[in-house]
Scaffold this active site. Structure first.
Site, PDB file in Angstrom:
ATOM      1  N   SER A  77       0.774  -1.213   0.000  1.00 13.42           N
ATOM      2  CA  SER A  77       0.000   0.000   0.000  1.00 13.42           C
ATOM      3  C   SER A  77       0.823   1.290   0.000  1.00 13.42           C
ATOM      4  O   SER A  77       0.292   2.344  -0.342  1.00 13.42           O
ATOM      5  CB  SER A  77      -0.914   0.017   1.227  1.00 13.42           C
ATOM      6  OG  SER A  77      -0.156   0.145   2.417  1.00 13.42           O
TER       7      SER A  77
ATOM      8  N   SER B 274       3.375  -4.090   2.801  1.00 15.74           N
ATOM      9  CA  SER B 274       3.152  -2.751   2.232  1.00 15.74           C
ATOM     10  C   SER B 274       4.357  -1.823   2.221  1.00 15.74           C
ATOM     11  O   SER B 274       4.286  -0.744   1.645  1.00 15.74           O
ATOM     12  CB  SER B 274       2.001  -2.055   2.962  1.00 15.74           C
ATOM     13  OG  SER B 274       0.773  -2.599   2.564  1.00 15.74           O
TER      14      SER B 274
END
Lengths: 491, 95
Positions: free
Chosen positions: A158, A182
């Site tokens: 992310s 992430s």
């Protein structure tokens, strides 16, 4: 004078100390680079006025000789970190124009040490995603493209904005967070260095919560040394986070260049997947060879529950998310949709404010925690998690100092290419990284080579709890052998 | 295990997310894809295994039972979409 944005953090620190340039000049160079790179969509909020103010203050401190370890260094901040007076959204519509009245512990420590904030970086909504495509501000472009192709690729996620901005020389380093990969997956997709420290090493206070037993903050940087410098400022005990661990923060930079002679490096056989691209296999082999040449001993190890980490993660993480995201109710902050009664107010606000991926995970989490299903799903997943951690413990108990794996099963892919029909296709990106979160261990991704299409690939090193230093020492060996990689500018 | 349309509606309501009728089949498909994926956990022998409660072997820290914050009502309501004084406004709950 060379372009100031192409310096590493360590080089910039030297230049600032020697008064070769000022923080204001360094900051202005980055602000111009950000302005010229808006097509990448890496920043969701630019804070040039604040950056210049902080840079001037840093210059005064440097002149007076009481500069902190990051004095005058311009950084980007993932939009998951609460920044006082600066809009923080987790890239979700539901937080709208939320402006925190407080500062996250991690960012406050960066400012304490003199760093300069350039702005807030794009990420997957609530950090749920592996491609930065779920952000309410739209996808982020990867500064890397395939040879002879103009297709824009994802930077991973992310922390896609963090990785893209660092790779494109828009900031000297960035904060990021890692719940299932992430930090490490976007670092691998952009030829940057990303470290997820041991669970409890960095305070989670003031970071928008996704899955609290897995979330950890860490830096993305352009070199192993830069990552070590940033982590030293970010880490440390915080009474405001009960899971933050009260042990001293070592000087991580001192681990750079330390001999790895005699270290035992595990190669886990379960990470050799069927149908793994030959290039990844080759990269992994090169990594092992480099470490061997530096004097390390390579041993095959077994982590038998590896294949169950990702399915267990997709029970534990959504369950915790469904609980954490219950706070977005349209009452105390963020978006509010009109409704006839309070239940409709919640339902309409959350339907409008959450994106598709977030809704999907909140619903799965709600289901696995619901009456009659808790034992079959959540409790079983937590037992599997114990087994995954035990695999690593057994391995370290046999004298293994660190484990070497590929960081990702592929290089970066195109926007819209994955996960359209089946969400699981996207989830498989985290197959090599998610085990580390499940076991709470530190993991570093270091650029190690390119695939046949010219895209960067990374290797991951997994360490013992709170032994980030060994990862920095080993990471440096890989960086020295593989070299550093910079994308050709097209934006 | 898989979920039917009625279960999707029930979960959505439990999660307090309004879902329209035409979204249900799509959501049902996605949730079932996820459930099929996690199904493989049923083959793991977890007999006698303790569920993980904390990933690091640390004692839960306890704070001193003292007032260490407060008097910040302005901050608390600063981001609220509807307030009156220091109160959050919501639709009528009790008739």
């Amino acid at each position: 004078m060379t372009d100031l944005t192409s310096l590493t953090l360590a080089e910039a620190r030297k230049g600032l100390a020697a008064k070769t340039f000022t923080s204001l000049e360094l900051t202005d160079a980055h602000l111009s680079a950000i302005e010229a790179a808006r097509v990448l969509n890496a920043f969701v909020m630019e804070t040039p006025d604040q950056a210049r103010t902080m840079a001037r203050e840093a210059d005064v401190r440097i002149a007076k000789g009481d500069a902190g370890p990051l004095a005058g260094i311009p950084l980007g901040i993932k939009d998951l970190f609460a920044t006082k007076g600066v809009r923080t959204t987790a890239c979700s519509k539901i937080l709208g124009t939320f402006v925190p009245t407080y500062e996250s512990t991690v960012t406050s420590q960066l400012w304490r040490d003199g760093a300069v904030m350039l702005g807030k970086l794009n990420n997957d909504e609530f950090a749920m995603g592996s491609s930065n495509e779920t952000s309410c501000f739209g996808p982020v472009g990867n500064p890397w493209r395939r040879d002879d192709s103009n297709t824009t690729l994802v930077p991973g996620g992310s922390s896609g904005g963090s990785a893209s901005a660092v790779a494109a020389l828009l900031c000297m380093g960035a904060t990021a967070t890692d719940t299932g990969g992430s930090i490490r997956q976007p670092a691998a997709f952009t030829a940057t260095v990303g470290i997820k420290p041991t669970y409890g090493r960095c305070s989670r206070w003031g970071i928008v919560a996704f899955a609290s037993s897995l979330d950890q903050a860490g830096p993305i940087a352009r070199s192993v040394r830069d990552a070590a410098m940033l982590l030293r400022s970010m880490a440390g005990h915080d009474p405001k986070d009960t899971t933050s661990v009260d042990i001293p923060v070592p000087d991580y930079e001192a681990a750079i260049g330390k001999s790895v002679k005699g270290m035992k490096i595990g190669i886990p056989r379960e990470y050799r997947l069927d149908g793994m691209p030959a290039e990844i296999e080759k990269l992994w082999q090169s990594g092992a060879d480099w470490l061997r040449s530096a004097g390390a001993e390579l041993v095959e190890v077994s982590l038998p529950h590896t294949k169950y980490a990702l399915p267990a993660y997709y029970i534990v993480a959504p369950a915790e998310a469904s609980s954490n995201l219950a706070r977005y109710d349209g009452v105390r902050y963020g978006l509010r949709e009109s409704a006839k009664n309070i239940i409709e107010l919640y339902e309409n606000t959350r339907a409008e404010g959450f994106g598709a991926e977030v809704k999907r995970r909140v619903m799965i989490g709600t289901y696995v925690l619901s009456a009659g299903y808790y034992d079959a799903y959540y409790l079983r997943a937590q037992k599997v998690r114990t087994l995954i951690k035990r695999d690593f413990e057994d391995c370290f108990a046999r004298g293994v100092d660190a484990i070497l794996t590929p960081a990702t099963p592929s290089a970066a892919f195109g926007i819209g290419e994955k996960g359209g029909a089946d969400p699981v296709e996207m989830y498989l990106n985290d197959i090599f990284t998610v085990t580390v979160n499940m076991a709470g261990l530190p993991g570093i991704a270091v650029p190690a080579g390119k695939d046949a299409q010219g895209l960067p690939l990374g290797l991951q090193l997994i360490g013992r709890p709170f032994d980030e230093e060994t990862l920095f020492s080993l990471g440096e060996v890989i960086e020295q052998a593989a070299g550093r990689f910079t994308p050709a500018r097209w934006w | 295990m898989s979920v039917d349309a009625a279960t999707v509606r029930r979960i959505a309501h439990l999660a307090r997310i309004a879902v329209s009728e035409d979204e249900v089949p799509h959501l049902q498909g996605e949730l079932n894809a996820m459930l099929a994926f996690v199904e493989q956990l049923s083959e793991v022998n977890v007999e006698g295994v303790e569920p993980m409660t904390s990933v690091t072997p640390t004692q839960m820290k306890k704070r001193q039972d003292v007032v260490n914050d407060g008097e910040i009502a302005d901050d608390i309501v600063a981001n609220a979409p509807a307030t009156e004084g220091h109160f959050f406004l919501v639709p009528k709950v009790v008739e």
